[in-house]
Write an enzyme that holds these catalytic residues in place. Sequence first.
Site, mmCIF file in Angstrom:
data_model
loop_
_atom_site.group_PDB
_atom_site.id
_atom_site.type_symbol
_atom_site.label_atom_id
_atom_site.label_comp_id
_atom_site.label_asym_id
_atom_site.label_seq_id
_atom_site.Cartn_x
_atom_site.Cartn_y
_atom_site.Cartn_z
ATOM 1 N N TYR A 132 0.831 -1.222 0.000
ATOM 2 C CA TYR A 132 0.000 0.000 0.000
ATOM 3 C C TYR A 132 0.862 1.268 0.000
ATOM 4 O O TYR A 132 0.764 2.102 -0.911
ATOM 5 C CB TYR A 132 -0.910 -0.052 1.228
ATOM 6 C CG TYR A 132 -1.750 1.165 1.473
ATOM 7 C CD1 TYR A 132 -2.481 1.770 0.445
ATOM 8 C CD2 TYR A 132 -1.851 1.716 2.758
ATOM 9 C CE1 TYR A 132 -3.277 2.886 0.696
ATOM 10 C CE2 TYR A 132 -2.645 2.822 3.009
ATOM 11 C CZ TYR A 132 -3.349 3.402 1.975
ATOM 12 O OH TYR A 132 -4.130 4.505 2.224
ATOM 13 N N LEU A 139 5.563 -10.576 -2.365
ATOM 14 C CA LEU A 139 4.127 -10.697 -2.646
ATOM 15 C C LEU A 139 3.360 -11.369 -1.506
ATOM 16 O O LEU A 139 2.267 -11.890 -1.717
ATOM 17 C CB LEU A 139 3.865 -11.438 -3.969
ATOM 18 C CG LEU A 139 4.555 -10.857 -5.216
ATOM 19 C CD1 LEU A 139 4.148 -11.660 -6.471
ATOM 20 C CD2 LEU A 139 4.194 -9.392 -5.427
ATOM 21 N N SER A 182 6.244 3.937 13.021
ATOM 22 C CA SER A 182 4.806 4.098 13.239
ATOM 23 C C SER A 182 4.541 4.904 14.502
ATOM 24 O O SER A 182 5.331 4.860 15.459
ATOM 25 C CB SER A 182 4.196 2.698 13.389
ATOM 26 O OG SER A 182 2.893 2.791 13.885
ATOM 27 N N TYR A 221 3.685 -6.265 17.288
ATOM 28 C CA TYR A 221 3.938 -5.475 16.077
ATOM 29 C C TYR A 221 4.625 -4.158 16.450
ATOM 30 O O TYR A 221 5.658 -3.790 15.871
ATOM 31 C CB TYR A 221 2.623 -5.187 15.324
ATOM 32 C CG TYR A 221 2.780 -4.082 14.297
ATOM 33 C CD1 TYR A 221 3.526 -4.298 13.142
ATOM 34 C CD2 TYR A 221 2.234 -2.808 14.504
ATOM 35 C CE1 TYR A 221 3.716 -3.270 12.212
ATOM 36 C CE2 TYR A 221 2.414 -1.789 13.590
ATOM 37 C CZ TYR A 221 3.154 -2.016 12.440
ATOM 38 O OH TYR A 221 3.343 -1.009 11.538
ATOM 39 N N LYS A 264 8.593 -2.446 15.667
ATOM 40 C CA LYS A 264 8.945 -1.098 15.182
ATOM 41 C C LYS A 264 9.928 -0.429 16.151
ATOM 42 O O LYS A 264 10.911 0.173 15.735
ATOM 43 C CB LYS A 264 7.677 -0.245 15.027
ATOM 44 C CG LYS A 264 6.765 -0.701 13.889
ATOM 45 C CD LYS A 264 7.428 -0.507 12.541
ATOM 46 C CE LYS A 264 6.739 -1.237 11.428
ATOM 47 N NZ LYS A 264 7.488 -1.309 10.190
ATOM 48 N N ASN A 308 -2.000 7.687 10.593
ATOM 49 C CA ASN A 308 -2.944 6.727 9.989
ATOM 50 C C ASN A 308 -3.120 6.992 8.495
ATOM 51 O O ASN A 308 -3.965 7.816 8.118
ATOM 52 C CB ASN A 308 -4.301 6.807 10.687
ATOM 53 C CG ASN A 308 -4.259 6.230 12.085
ATOM 54 O OD1 ASN A 308 -3.424 6.626 12.898
ATOM 55 N ND2 ASN A 308 -5.132 5.291 12.374
ATOM 56 N N ASN A 366 -8.858 -2.225 9.967
ATOM 57 C CA ASN A 366 -8.748 -0.763 10.067
ATOM 58 C C ASN A 366 -10.005 -0.070 9.563
ATOM 59 O O ASN A 366 -10.763 -0.612 8.762
ATOM 60 C CB ASN A 366 -7.519 -0.265 9.296
ATOM 61 C CG ASN A 366 -6.238 -0.813 9.884
ATOM 62 O OD1 ASN A 366 -5.538 -1.592 9.242
ATOM 63 N ND2 ASN A 366 -5.944 -0.440 11.103
#
Length: 335
Positions: free
Chosen positions: A11, A33, A125, A149, A153, A179, A199
């Site tokens: 994304y 992928l 993040s 997660y 980070k 975001n 989300n």
Amino acid sequence: MKILLTGGLGYIGSHTAVEVINAGHETIIIDNLSNSKIEVLEKIEKITKKRPKFYQEDVCDINALTKVFKENPDIFAVIHFAGFKAVGESCKEPLKYYKNNLISTLNLLEVMEKFNCKNFIFSSSATVYAVSEIMPLEEDFPLGASNPYGRTKLFNEEILEDYQNAHPDFNIVLLRYFNPIGAHESGLLGEDPNGIPNNLMPYICKVATGELDHLNIFGKDYNTKDGTGVRDYIHIVDLAKGHIKALEKMLEENVGLKIYNLGTGTGYSVLDIVNTFNKVNGNLVKYEFVARRPGDIAMCYASPSKAEKELGFKTTKTLEDMCRSSYLYQKNNKK
Ligand code: NAD
Ligand code: UDP
């Protein structure tokens, strides 16, 4: 300049690839992928009229990475997007997250050192910030992640800081994304999560196309202006352009280690998002209030001042743009 994007078909990576190409750079993408499709490469080409060089490889495979650098020895900078990002999954399968999100970075640093590539931009993040009563969040606020997660980070940031301390001529920019939502104006690139989205915006989009019945709003009793959670939503194209600003800075000077928030500085509530979405796209999204989602906080928004002052980064897109483009992409890509 040659720029390597890991996870460049995802994304954020795909939108950034478009901006990197538009800025006149040669773009190389590595993606396995695991959370993207090869068609994205054609779409990047359709938008930019240039096809990035593509390697379907795993960044955790050091031999594959070495091959990429051997074939492209003059890479100026690496933008490291590749990684897993689902908070819920990271709680159930922490090792999967620690392996992918940490080994990829360690491998990159090792191979970059070998090939004398000295510029690294990392996708961090807002989740690395400790829960704070004080908003907006500034880059020097206390850190503390609350799930695996987030910890990947945070650990990545710490690894990169240690590495930079040991190699003062190595340049690192840690970009703390808030975001990201929205999609490319062409309707060709956007966010396309597998299964039922976690989300907010992807969920809203699927309600709007009729793929899901209604939105559950998690909590209406937060201490916010309307009781629903507040976040700093940033248009994906603005976010992508933030990477170009970081690259430009690296082209101008040795940055050492720099940390920047990429957000707008404005907090919007869940109801702001739903109401704006319904205003610009037609009254498509029904909602119900349900209990708070465990682990959620009331408010989170950035101070964008440092990125503006030092990088000249300023967002230009509105919440309307974000809602319109998200839905356009969803309509085009309805399964
Ligand atoms: P994404 O899943 O859409 O993109 C990640 C890409 O990396 C995918 O194309 C995936 O196939 C690829 N990938 C994963 N592991 C790989 C590996 N080992 N080798 C090669 N390719 C690999 O996610 P995104 O939203 O574009 O996020 C990009 C980065 O930004 C991630 O590191 C994420 O943690 C971070 N980030 C995202 C958000 C967000 O809300 N989307 C917020 C903050 C930070
Ligand atoms: N949210 C919601 N319903 C959903 C998904 C999210 O009400 O189906 C809320 C969530 O509680 C939070 C906001 O929307 O207040 C943004 O959630 P998201 O998961 O997109 O981002 P994050 O919480 O990770 O910042």
